[in-house]
Design a protein around this motif. Structure first.
Motif, short mmCIF file in Angstrom:
data_model
loop_
_atom_site.label_atom_id
_atom_site.label_comp_id
_atom_site.label_asym_id
_atom_site.label_seq_id
_atom_site.Cartn_x
_atom_site.Cartn_y
_atom_site.Cartn_z
N GLY A 73 53.63 36.37 47.04
CA GLY A 73 53.32 35.16 46.29
C GLY A 73 53.45 35.39 44.80
N ARG A 74 53.13 34.37 44.05
CA ARG A 74 53.35 34.43 42.60
C ARG A 74 52.09 34.73 41.80
NH1 ARG A 74 56.71 30.18 38.90
NH2 ARG A 74 55.88 30.95 36.95
N SER A 75 50.95 34.23 42.21
CA SER A 75 49.74 34.41 41.41
C SER A 75 48.94 35.62 41.88
CB SER A 75 48.86 33.16 41.49
OG SER A 75 48.24 33.09 42.76
N TYR A 76 48.00 36.06 41.05
CA TYR A 76 47.17 37.20 41.44
C TYR A 76 46.33 36.88 42.66
CZ TYR A 76 43.20 35.10 38.87
OH TYR A 76 42.21 34.28 38.44
N ILE A 77 45.89 35.64 42.80
CA ILE A 77 45.13 35.26 43.99
C ILE A 77 46.04 35.28 45.21
CG2 ILE A 77 43.94 33.32 45.11
CD1 ILE A 77 42.13 34.82 43.21
N ASP A 78 47.28 34.81 45.07
CA ASP A 78 48.25 34.89 46.18
C ASP A 78 48.41 36.33 46.63
OD1 ASP A 78 48.77 32.15 46.05
OD2 ASP A 78 50.62 32.40 44.90
N HIS A 79 48.60 37.24 45.68
CA HIS A 79 48.78 38.67 46.02
C HIS A 79 47.59 39.17 46.84
CE1 HIS A 79 51.93 38.45 43.14
NE2 HIS A 79 51.44 39.19 42.18
N LEU A 80 46.39 38.88 46.35
CA LEU A 80 45.18 39.36 47.03
C LEU A 80 45.05 38.74 48.42
CD1 LEU A 80 42.69 39.27 44.03
CD2 LEU A 80 43.66 41.31 45.12
N ARG A 81 45.33 37.45 48.54
CA ARG A 81 45.22 36.78 49.85
C ARG A 81 46.20 37.36 50.87
NH1 ARG A 81 44.65 30.87 47.28
NH2 ARG A 81 42.41 30.87 47.04
N VAL A 82 47.44 37.55 50.44
CA VAL A 82 48.45 38.10 51.36
C VAL A 82 48.04 39.49 51.81
CG1 VAL A 82 50.84 38.92 51.52
CG2 VAL A 82 50.36 36.67 50.54
N LEU A 98 46.36 50.09 55.24
CA LEU A 98 45.42 49.05 55.61
C LEU A 98 44.15 49.09 54.74
CD1 LEU A 98 45.32 46.75 57.59
CD2 LEU A 98 44.24 48.26 59.24
N GLU A 99 43.80 50.26 54.20
CA GLU A 99 42.61 50.39 53.36
C GLU A 99 42.65 49.43 52.18
OE1 GLU A 99 40.51 53.58 50.37
OE2 GLU A 99 41.85 54.33 51.92
N LEU A 100 43.83 49.26 51.58
CA LEU A 100 43.94 48.35 50.45
C LEU A 100 43.67 46.91 50.89
CD1 LEU A 100 44.79 48.49 47.34
CD2 LEU A 100 46.82 47.32 48.16
N SER A 101 44.03 46.58 52.13
CA SER A 101 43.72 45.25 52.66
C SER A 101 42.23 45.00 52.62
CB SER A 101 44.19 45.11 54.11
OG SER A 101 45.53 44.79 54.18
N GLY A 102 41.47 46.00 53.00
CA GLY A 102 40.01 45.87 52.98
C GLY A 102 39.48 45.63 51.58
N CYS A 103 40.02 46.34 50.60
CA CYS A 103 39.59 46.15 49.20
C CYS A 103 39.91 44.72 48.75
CB CYS A 103 40.29 47.13 48.29
SG CYS A 103 39.73 48.83 48.45
N CYS A 104 41.11 44.26 49.06
CA CYS A 104 41.51 42.90 48.67
C CYS A 104 40.60 41.87 49.35
CB CYS A 104 42.96 42.63 49.02
SG CYS A 104 44.14 43.61 48.06
N ARG A 105 40.33 42.07 50.61
CA ARG A 105 39.49 41.14 51.39
C ARG A 105 38.06 41.12 50.80
NH1 ARG A 105 41.58 42.50 55.59
NH2 ARG A 105 40.32 44.29 56.14
N GLU A 106 37.51 42.28 50.51
CA GLU A 106 36.17 42.35 49.94
C GLU A 106 36.10 41.70 48.56
OE1 GLU A 106 33.64 45.90 50.22
OE2 GLU A 106 35.30 46.77 51.39
N LEU A 108 38.00 39.29 47.40
CA LEU A 108 38.06 37.84 47.55
C LEU A 108 36.78 37.26 48.13
CD1 LEU A 108 41.71 37.38 48.85
CD2 LEU A 108 40.79 36.65 46.63
N ALA A 109 36.05 38.05 48.89
CA ALA A 109 34.82 37.57 49.53
C ALA A 109 33.66 37.43 48.54
CB ALA A 109 34.42 38.50 50.67
N ILE A 110 33.77 38.04 47.38
CA ILE A 110 32.70 37.94 46.38
C ILE A 110 32.87 36.61 45.66
CG2 ILE A 110 31.73 38.93 44.27
CD1 ILE A 110 32.80 41.66 45.29
N SER A 111 31.90 35.76 45.82
CA SER A 111 31.93 34.45 45.18
C SER A 111 31.80 34.60 43.67
CB SER A 111 30.77 33.60 45.72
OG SER A 111 30.67 32.41 44.99
N VAL A 112 32.56 33.78 42.95
CA VAL A 112 32.44 33.83 41.49
C VAL A 112 31.11 33.22 41.03
CG1 VAL A 112 34.91 33.87 41.02
CG2 VAL A 112 33.73 31.68 41.15
N MET A 113 30.53 32.40 41.86
CA MET A 113 29.25 31.77 41.54
C MET A 113 28.18 32.32 42.48
SD MET A 113 30.01 29.86 39.02
CE MET A 113 28.54 28.88 38.83
N PRO A 114 26.99 32.56 41.97
CA PRO A 114 25.92 33.02 42.85
C PRO A 114 25.55 31.91 43.84
CG PRO A 114 25.10 32.70 40.60
CD PRO A 114 26.57 32.43 40.58
N PRO A 115 25.09 32.31 45.01
CA PRO A 115 24.70 31.30 45.99
C PRO A 115 23.53 30.47 45.47
CG PRO A 115 24.21 33.52 46.78
CD PRO A 115 24.89 33.66 45.47
#
Length: 151
Positions: A73-82, A98-106, A108-115
């Motif tokens: 993909g083109r954006s940094y978020i696209d890269h991380l999602r893929v 596959l380890e890098l997949s886990g880092c990318c997934r983790e 992205l899972a951190i919300s920018v806003m607190p719950p």
């Protein structure tokens, strides 16, 4: 390999410059760690910029520039999602494990806003931002290692 093009999203910088930009994003995130949204955003941008360095390096190593422009993909978020997709075809994840997949997934899972709602207890006040920056640092270091091995 694609020619330098300061107007192109990927070819405007070489791999070393993308890694430098990633390091700058990490530093900005660390400087503003108390502002979760800002720190997490800088962490994600840092990871994406480091991944741009890998795309440039892959093209330099005779991979198709056209492939580098579209593979993650083109954006940094696209890269991380893929790359976060554990079912991603290994040929599309290359040169990473596959380890890098886990880092990318983790990351992205951190919300920018607190719950909202209940107050959650954390070990440190800025735990989410700290974790995001640590994950991004790991991605940046992995990308830098790949780019340095390529020379």
């Amino acid at each position: 390999m694609a020619q330098h093009d300061e107007n192109h999203w990927l070819w405007r910088l070489d791999a070393a410059a993308w890694l430098g930009a990633a390091a700058n994003e990490l530093a900005q995130g660390e400087a503003l760690i108390a502002v979760r949204r800002t720190a997490v955003t800088h962490a994600r941008r840092a990871a994406g910029m480091a991944l741009n360095a890998v795309l440039v390096e892959l093209a330099r190593r005779a991979d198709s520039p056209e492939r580098s422009e579209v593979i993650w993909g083109r954006s940094y978020i696209d890269h991380l999602r893929v790359l976060a997709d554990p079912e991603l075809d290994p040929s599309l994840r290359a040169p990473f494990e596959l380890e890098l997949s886990g880092c990318c997934r983790e990351l992205l899972a951190i919300s920018v806003m607190p719950p909202t709602g209940l107050v959650s207890l954390a070990r440190a006040r800025d735990e989410a931002a700290t974790k995001a920056l640590a994950l991004a640092r790991q991605i940046v270091e992995t990308c830098a290692s790949f780019c340095s091995r390529a020379h």
